[in-house]
Structures are given as structure tokens and as C-alpha cells.
Design an enzyme around this catalytic site. Structure first.
Site, mmCIF file in Angstrom:
data_model
loop_
_atom_site.group_PDB
_atom_site.id
_atom_site.type_symbol
_atom_site.label_atom_id
_atom_site.label_comp_id
_atom_site.label_asym_id
_atom_site.label_seq_id
_atom_site.Cartn_x
_atom_site.Cartn_y
_atom_site.Cartn_z
ATOM 1 N N LYS A 184 33.884 42.233 34.428
ATOM 2 C CA LYS A 184 33.452 42.252 33.016
ATOM 3 C C LYS A 184 34.134 41.032 32.388
ATOM 4 O O LYS A 184 35.357 40.999 32.239
ATOM 5 C CB LYS A 184 33.888 43.573 32.386
ATOM 6 C CG LYS A 184 34.286 43.580 30.924
ATOM 7 C CD LYS A 184 33.126 43.409 29.981
ATOM 8 C CE LYS A 184 33.598 43.432 28.524
ATOM 9 N NZ LYS A 184 34.251 42.203 28.084
ATOM 10 N N GLU A 187 35.811 38.227 26.586
ATOM 11 C CA GLU A 187 35.145 37.458 25.529
ATOM 12 C C GLU A 187 36.003 36.298 25.009
ATOM 13 O O GLU A 187 35.507 35.420 24.316
ATOM 14 C CB GLU A 187 34.694 38.364 24.376
ATOM 15 C CG GLU A 187 35.812 39.033 23.646
ATOM 16 C CD GLU A 187 35.324 39.725 22.369
ATOM 17 O OE1 GLU A 187 36.186 40.063 21.551
ATOM 18 O OE2 GLU A 187 34.111 39.914 22.212
ATOM 19 N N GLY A 241 45.392 44.704 29.998
ATOM 20 C CA GLY A 241 45.171 44.471 28.572
ATOM 21 C C GLY A 241 45.960 45.445 27.735
ATOM 22 O O GLY A 241 47.102 45.789 28.073
ATOM 23 N N SER A 242 45.322 45.911 26.655
ATOM 24 C CA SER A 242 46.049 46.747 25.694
ATOM 25 C C SER A 242 46.106 48.205 26.141
ATOM 26 O O SER A 242 45.270 48.662 26.930
ATOM 27 C CB SER A 242 45.330 46.684 24.349
ATOM 28 O OG SER A 242 44.033 47.235 24.476
ATOM 29 N N GLY A 245 42.784 49.950 25.014
ATOM 30 C CA GLY A 245 41.643 49.681 25.881
ATOM 31 C C GLY A 245 41.778 50.387 27.228
ATOM 32 O O GLY A 245 40.856 51.068 27.682
ATOM 33 N N GLY A 246 42.943 50.249 27.850
ATOM 34 C CA GLY A 246 43.165 50.837 29.173
ATOM 35 C C GLY A 246 43.036 52.350 29.136
ATOM 36 O O GLY A 246 42.388 52.951 29.999
ATOM 37 N N GLU A 265 46.931 48.211 33.729
ATOM 38 C CA GLU A 265 48.265 47.706 33.395
ATOM 39 C C GLU A 265 48.212 47.424 31.909
ATOM 40 O O GLU A 265 47.419 46.599 31.464
ATOM 41 C CB GLU A 265 48.539 46.453 34.238
ATOM 42 C CG GLU A 265 49.978 46.028 34.192
ATOM 43 C CD GLU A 265 50.209 44.955 33.161
ATOM 44 O OE1 GLU A 265 50.409 45.328 31.976
ATOM 45 O OE2 GLU A 265 50.176 43.769 33.520
ATOM 46 N N CYS A 302 53.014 40.360 29.482
ATOM 47 C CA CYS A 302 53.261 41.805 29.552
ATOM 48 C C CYS A 302 54.727 42.087 29.844
ATOM 49 O O CYS A 302 55.195 43.195 29.647
ATOM 50 C CB CYS A 302 52.344 42.454 30.573
ATOM 51 S SG CYS A 302 52.267 41.551 32.093
ATOM 52 N N GLU A 392 55.036 48.336 21.815
ATOM 53 C CA GLU A 392 55.005 46.901 22.098
ATOM 54 C C GLU A 392 54.450 46.120 20.895
ATOM 55 O O GLU A 392 53.486 46.529 20.264
ATOM 56 C CB GLU A 392 54.081 46.654 23.306
ATOM 57 C CG GLU A 392 53.966 45.185 23.697
ATOM 58 C CD GLU A 392 52.943 44.938 24.819
ATOM 59 O OE1 GLU A 392 52.011 45.748 24.987
ATOM 60 O OE2 GLU A 392 53.088 43.921 25.503
HETATM 61 P P1 NAP Z 1 42.082 44.361 25.415
HETATM 62 O O1 NAP Z 1 41.691 44.348 24.009
HETATM 63 O O2 NAP Z 1 42.649 45.622 25.928
HETATM 64 O O3 NAP Z 1 40.768 43.944 26.262
HETATM 65 C C1 NAP Z 1 40.768 43.787 27.686
HETATM 66 C C2 NAP Z 1 39.336 43.943 28.184
HETATM 67 O O4 NAP Z 1 38.930 45.317 28.075
HETATM 68 C C3 NAP Z 1 38.318 43.154 27.377
HETATM 69 O O5 NAP Z 1 37.298 42.731 28.250
HETATM 70 C C4 NAP Z 1 37.781 44.169 26.404
HETATM 71 O O6 NAP Z 1 36.457 43.912 25.991
HETATM 72 C C5 NAP Z 1 37.802 45.445 27.236
HETATM 73 N N1 NAP Z 1 38.000 46.646 26.415
HETATM 74 C C6 NAP Z 1 39.055 46.887 25.593
HETATM 75 N N2 NAP Z 1 38.935 48.107 25.031
HETATM 76 C C7 NAP Z 1 37.798 48.644 25.520
HETATM 77 C C8 NAP Z 1 37.129 49.882 25.295
HETATM 78 N N3 NAP Z 1 37.624 50.816 24.475
HETATM 79 N N4 NAP Z 1 35.960 50.099 25.922
HETATM 80 C C9 NAP Z 1 35.429 49.166 26.744
HETATM 81 N N5 NAP Z 1 36.016 47.962 26.993
HETATM 82 C C10 NAP Z 1 37.181 47.707 26.384
HETATM 83 O O7 NAP Z 1 43.130 43.234 25.777
HETATM 84 P P2 NAP Z 1 43.155 41.699 25.334
HETATM 85 O O8 NAP Z 1 41.901 41.298 24.654
HETATM 86 O O9 NAP Z 1 43.539 40.951 26.545
HETATM 87 O O10 NAP Z 1 44.347 41.607 24.299
HETATM 88 C C11 NAP Z 1 44.451 42.459 23.194
HETATM 89 C C12 NAP Z 1 45.776 43.187 23.188
HETATM 90 O O11 NAP Z 1 46.076 43.657 24.510
HETATM 91 C C13 NAP Z 1 46.965 42.339 22.817
HETATM 92 O O12 NAP Z 1 47.200 42.286 21.445
HETATM 93 C C14 NAP Z 1 48.078 43.010 23.545
HETATM 94 O O13 NAP Z 1 48.629 44.055 22.804
HETATM 95 C C15 NAP Z 1 47.468 43.580 24.756
HETATM 96 N N6 NAP Z 1 47.635 42.791 25.986
HETATM 97 C C16 NAP Z 1 48.371 43.288 26.989
HETATM 98 C C17 NAP Z 1 48.467 42.582 28.176
HETATM 99 C C18 NAP Z 1 49.191 43.105 29.336
HETATM 100 O O14 NAP Z 1 49.659 42.332 30.111
HETATM 101 N N7 NAP Z 1 49.214 44.374 29.556
HETATM 102 C C19 NAP Z 1 47.857 41.377 28.350
HETATM 103 C C20 NAP Z 1 47.088 40.887 27.306
HETATM 104 C C21 NAP Z 1 46.990 41.630 26.147
HETATM 105 P P3 NAP Z 1 36.123 42.729 24.943
HETATM 106 O O15 NAP Z 1 36.249 41.443 25.741
HETATM 107 O O16 NAP Z 1 34.712 43.002 24.558
HETATM 108 O O17 NAP Z 1 37.106 42.848 23.834
#
Ligand code: NAP
Length: 525
Positions: A184, A187, A241-242, A245-246, A265, A302, A392
Site C-alpha cells: 500500500k 501518500e 507507523g502510528s 493506524g496500526g 510496529e 521510532c 510518544e
Molecule cells: P500512519 O499515519 O500510521 O500511516 C502509515 C500507513 O498506514 C499509511 O499508508 C496510512 O495511509 C495507513 N493507515 C493509517 N491509519 C490507517 C487506518 N486507520 N486504516 C487504513 N490505513 C491506515 O503513519 P505515518 O503517516 O508514517 O506517520 C504518522 C504518525 O505515525 C507520526 O506522527 C508518528 O506518530 C507515527 N510514526 C511512527 C513510526 C514508527 O516508527 N513506528 C514511524 C513513522 C511515523 P495513508 O497513506 O492514506 O495515510
């Protein structure tokens, strides 16, 4: 190479829908011109259908052929040369040196999995030979090894547009295990994703992989991700990611008629405990080390150290002044995207409006989507009372938690949720005086670091990048290093199997020459 904005469905491009997203350059604030069209329902079905068909070939494919495929992906990525580096820099705002380093890490990861496959023992072959005349019941011949699980969906991370993205560790480990992968696209870097996806397809064609081994789909909003996770043809999911989302994707996967694993993660605050002995020895040195780690890459890791925990005392005051000086000298840094920047500002504003929190130091402000660094301070008592402070803050921010006693320090550690890492800054006296605290720290995280900073995750055989929930959805597994392959494989046991129906890894005479457990003993015989 032209960016088409289309999804990559096995060996073909597709993009028939009208809805699209555009990439954004965080450094200039400009929207990039190309449109990335969302995959339609039929295109999603086609990608999953192709993946299922490809799996019928992939699951029997010799490891050496998969190894060649992974190495060829690495070569094709390098062939993209400056075009890839420039695109990734534009879409992420990350500096060129960082992107070049990340490209090296990505290619290195692919090579590492190729090496693992060529060596071959990763399948964990275990053989118990039959004892037909055992009494009271005969013992059957039992042979077990790991086999791939089926199509894997990979959600990529914004903060590593190469190494945790399209051809990153999740894709490399899932392919290495023998699974087709559907990415996937994130964006935040759809152009980078397209360039790398096409490199993977070229490698697949050169290495004789079946059509559908790899696809990469663009989407608008969350619906694509939700469809992929709930589709009956998908067997497993990887996510970085977040937490929000996870966890949302994990919950969706558990509600399916056939629940599937989601290896998410989701980040962590990576507490660093500074013990009194080392504080009296080296407070300035510790402060500059930590300031560097807090602000590295605008704190968008992270493993960023978001919590510093220490006992009150005169040496802590010296450390606090040195940390405050280092942070106040830092410049603001561009963050990866608008969402992450706004999220950072909102969280910091919310925290600094609290009465129980003091701002110790703040770096300079200014610049497009540029975050200032900040360190705040709270008492151990208030930290224990307010779970909100345990969350976090993704960015160059850290909270110093000051404890009034060893028992309060133990309480603070007890209240923490699962972490990717925890760090102990110690000297020899601390090892003697704080054994109980050091032991307590073992329960907190997946990786325990001594006298080092948590940023920097080595890609190797013994890395564990995973921790108890909520750092990950399954702390038994890592998303970095060779062991990451285990997420996408399952044990299959053959009982009294005819020799010709056994995979080579389990055959008599060990034709692959791999390490196996034979009647309880590890051997290459
Ligand atoms: P994210 O918002 O969790 O998104 C990661 C991926 O998952 C993206 O492709 C997103 O789609 C998709 N997604 C997120 N929520 C979803 C849902 N409810 N249903 C379906 N798909 C979903 O992470 P991010 O954009 O990388 O960064 C945003 C936040 O994540 C940061 O502010 C930070 O807190 C955290 N983060 C954590 C890590 C880590 O290492 N664990 C790394 C980066 C970021 P879209 O592309 O359409 O948004």
C-alpha cells in the site's frame, strides 16, 4: 524515468479511477505535479488474484532463485541512481546524505536476506526419525520446517521512504520467505514508491518470478488499506507507523471471518534511565549524546529517546543545564509532512500548557514545516499520575522525569507500557547499587541498551526491533534483521511422508547441506 501515477499490478500498470493524490515537497511547501490515481475495486481484486496465483509457484521455488531475485532488486534500485535520490529527497524533505545512506541500508537488507536464503538453515528443519519397534507405541517419522504463509500486505512508513518502505525490510523478508507482496503506497512518497516498485518488477522479470509476485497500489484515504486487510485472499500484514493506524488495522484483521496476523510496529518513547554513578562521572558528555539523539532527523525515529528518567540530586542539575544548553543551540528542522508537523505542534502545545510540566529548553523556530526541539521536566509523582505523559511525541522532544527515590524510579518503570528499547546509562557502582532497577528494565522493552543512545537500529542476525504491546502488536517478532522472515512463515510438519514428497530441506542425506536438528542434535550431516 517517467512517473505515471499508476498502480503496479504484477507486470502491468493500471489506474482507471478519477480520484488521485499528489505528493508534497515539505521543504518548499509545493505540491508536486504528478497525480497518483487510486486503484479501483477491480484493480485491487486483480492484484490479489495475481498474488494468489503467483504463490502457487513461489511456495515451491528454491531459495537460491529467490536470493537472486532479492539481489537483482538491489541492483535495479542502484541503477535508478540520482533520480531516486532526488525524488525521495523532494518527497520527504530529508537531506541527500541521509537518503543515500538509507538506500545503502535498503540494498544491504536485500543482500542480507539473499545470504540467509543461500545459507538455507533459516527454515529451522527438525527431524525425528521413526522408532517402529518402540513400546508401548511406535514413534512415527516427523519432519518440520518453515513454509511461506501466502500474500502479504505491506503498509510502509513515512519516516524511511526507502528502508521501511516499498523494498524495505517488510517486503524483503516477506519475499524471502516465499510470499507475494502487495504494497500500500504511502501518500507521503508516492513517486519514490513508483520508482522502486518498477525496479522490483524489472528484477522479477529478470529473475523469472511469476507475474503477481509483487504489486503496489495507490489509494486515497484509508479505504484501500481497509480493503486489503479484510480481503480473504490476504494472509498476513506488516505495518510501520502510528499506534492509531496500526491498532485500527490489527482490530480489522481480528474481526475477519478468518483472522490474520498484523505485525505492526507502532513506535515507542524509548526510556533512557540515567543512574546516579554515571551522572556524577559524565553529566556533560551524557547531555550532548542525548541532545544529538533527541534531535537526529527531527526526532522522526521510532527509537527517538522521548523519556529520560533520573534520580534528583546535584549531579542531575548539572546534567539538566548541559542538556538545556545543547538543545537551545539547535536549529529547527523540516518534518516529513504536514500531518506529522501539525501533530507535533499540537502535542507539544498541549503538554506545555500543563501546570505539572516545566519547559527546560527550546531550540530555535522558523522554516517550512520546521519543528523546534524541546525538553520538558516533570516529577516522578506527576508522571505516575498522568498516563497521558507516557505517550510518544513524534519529533525532537523529550521529557525528563525526576524521581525522588529509588522506589519511585521502580514505580515509574512499572507504569510504562511496552517499548521498542530502553537504555541504561550506568557505571560500575550503578551495577552494584541498582541491580533491582536494572532487572526491572528487562521487562519494559524488546532491546536493552547500555551506555548508548537508542537511535540507530543495526540490520543484522541478532537485532530485535520489536517490543511488548503497544510498541508492536506481537513482541515475539522483529521487523529488522534476518529474524524478521519468521513473521511470514509457518511451521509445517510432515509425518511418515514418502521421501519424494518431502521438500529438499527435510530429505534424507541433507541434499542442501543445511544445519538441521536431527534426533535432537544440531548437525549438517
Ligand atoms: P500512519 O499515519 O500510521 O500511516 C502509515 C500507513 O498506514 C499509511 O499508508 C496510512 O495511509 C495507513 N493507515 C493509517 N491509519 C490507517 C487506518 N486507520 N486504516 C487504513 N490505513 C491506515 O503513519 P505515518 O503517516 O508514517 O506517520 C504518522 C504518525 O505515525 C507520526 O506522527 C508518528 O506518530 C507515527 N510514526 C511512527 C513510526 C514508527 O516508527 N513506528 C514511524 C513513522 C511515523 P495513508 O497513506 O492514506 O495515510
Amino acid at each position: 524515468m517517467m512517473i505515471t501515477g499508476k498502480s503496479i499490478i504484477g507486470n502491468e500498470l493500471a489506474g482507471s479511477s478519477d480520484s488521485y493524490i499528489q505528493a508534497f515537497d515539505p521543504s518548499s511547501g509545493n505540491i508536486l505535479q504528478e497525480k497518483f490515481f487510486a486503484a479501483s475495486e477491480q484493480e485491487i481484486e486483480k492484484a490479489i488474484g495475481k498474488a494468489k496465483t503467483a504463490f502457487n509457484t513461489l511456495k515451491y521455488m528454491p531459495d537460491v532463485q529467490k536470493a537472486e531475485f532479492l539481489e537483482t532488486i538491489g541492483n535495479e534500485i542502484m541503477e535508478l541512481a540520482d533520480e531516486l535520490v532526488e525524488r525521495a529527497c523532494r518527497e520527504s524533505g530529508l537531506p541527500e546524505a541521509r537518503i543515500r545512506g538509507e538506500r545503502g541500508r535498503t540494498v544491504g537488507q536485500l543482500k542480507m536476506f539473499a545470504e540467509l536464503l543461500r545459507e538455507g538453515s533459516w527454515v529451522g528443519a527438525r527431524i525425528d526419525t521413526a522408532i517402529p519397534d518402540r513400546s508401548p507405541a511406535p514413534k512415527p517419522d516427523l519432519r518440520t520446517m518453515l513454509v511461506p504463509v501466502g500474500p502479504v500486505v505491506v503498509f510502509t512508513a513515512s519516516n524511511f521512504p526507502l528502508a521501511f518502505s516499498t523494498a524495505g525490510g517488510d517486503t524483503a523478508s516477506a519475499l524471502a520467505a516465499g510470499n507475494p507482496v502487495i504494497v500500500k503506497a504511502h501518500e507521503s512518497h508516492p513517486g519514490t514508491n513508483e520508482l522502486v516498485s518498477k525496479a522490483i518488477i524489472r528484477a522479477a522479470e529478470k529473475s523469472g518470478m511469476p507475474d503477481g509476485t509483487f504489486s503496489s497500489l495507490n489509494g486515497v484515504g484509508y479505504s484501500l488499506g481497509e480493503k486489503l486487510v479484510t480481503h480473504p485472499g490476504v494472509s498476513s500484514v506488516a505495518f510501520t507507523g502510528s499506534f492509531k493506524g496500526g491498532k485500527a488495522l490489527y482490530d480489522l484483521a481480528q474481526k475477519r471471518e478468518r483472522p490474520i496476523p498484523v505485525f505492526a510496529e507502532m513506535g515507542s518513547t524509548n526510556p533512557v534511565v540515567i543512574f546516579p554513578g554515571i551522572l556524577s562521572d559524565a553529566s556533560e558528555n551524557l547531555a550532548s549524546q542525548l541532545a544529538g539523539s533527541i534531535t537526529l532527523g527531527a526526532g522522526q525515529f521510532c527509537t527517538n529517546p522521548g523519556l529520560i528518567i533520573a534520580l534528583e540530586g546535584e549531579h542531575l542539575d548539572g546534567f539538566q543545564s548541559a542538556l538545556s544548553k545543547s538543545i537551545s543551540e539547535t536549529s529547527s528542522q523540516t518534518m516529513l509532512n504536514k500531518g506529522i508537523f501539525e501533530n507535533y505542534l499540537n502535542k507539544v502545545n498541549d503538554l506545555t500548557s500543563r501546570k505539572d510540566l516545566d519547559i527546560i529548553s527550546k531550540g530555535s523556530e522558523g522554516g517550512e514545516l520546521a519543528a523546534f526541539s524541546m525538553v520538558t521536566r516533570v516529577s516522578g509523582t506527576d508522571f505516575i499520575k498522568n498516563p497521558h505523559l507516557h505517550e510518544e511525541v513524534f519529533g525532537p522532544y523529550s521529557l525528563l522525569v525526576v524521581c525522588n527515590s529509588k522506589s519511585q524510579l521502580l514505580d515509574v518503570l512499572n507504569k510504562l507500557e511496552g517499548q521498542l528499547t530502553t537504555t541504561a546509562m550506568i557505571n560500575q557502582d550503578d551495577i552494584v547499587n541498582y541491580t533491582d532497577v536494572l532487572n526491572e528494565m528487562r521487562d519494559v522493552a524488546g532491546r536493552l541498551i547500555y551506555n548508548g543512545v537508542p537511535t540507530g537500529v543495526e540490520v543484522c542476525y541478532s537485532m530485535h526491533h520489536g517490543g511488548p504491546f503497544p510498541a508492536t502488536t506481537d513482541g515475539r517478532f522483529t521487523s529488522v534483521g534476518t529474524e524478521a522472515i519468521k513473521r511470514f512463515a509457518r511451521p509445517l510438519c510432515f509425518q511418515d511422508s514418502p521421501e519424494e514428497l518431502l521438500p529438499e530441506a527435510l530429505r534424507d542425506g541433507n541434499p542442501l547441506g543445511i544445519w538441521r536438528t536431527l534426533d535432537g542434535k544440531l548437525t549438517q550431516e
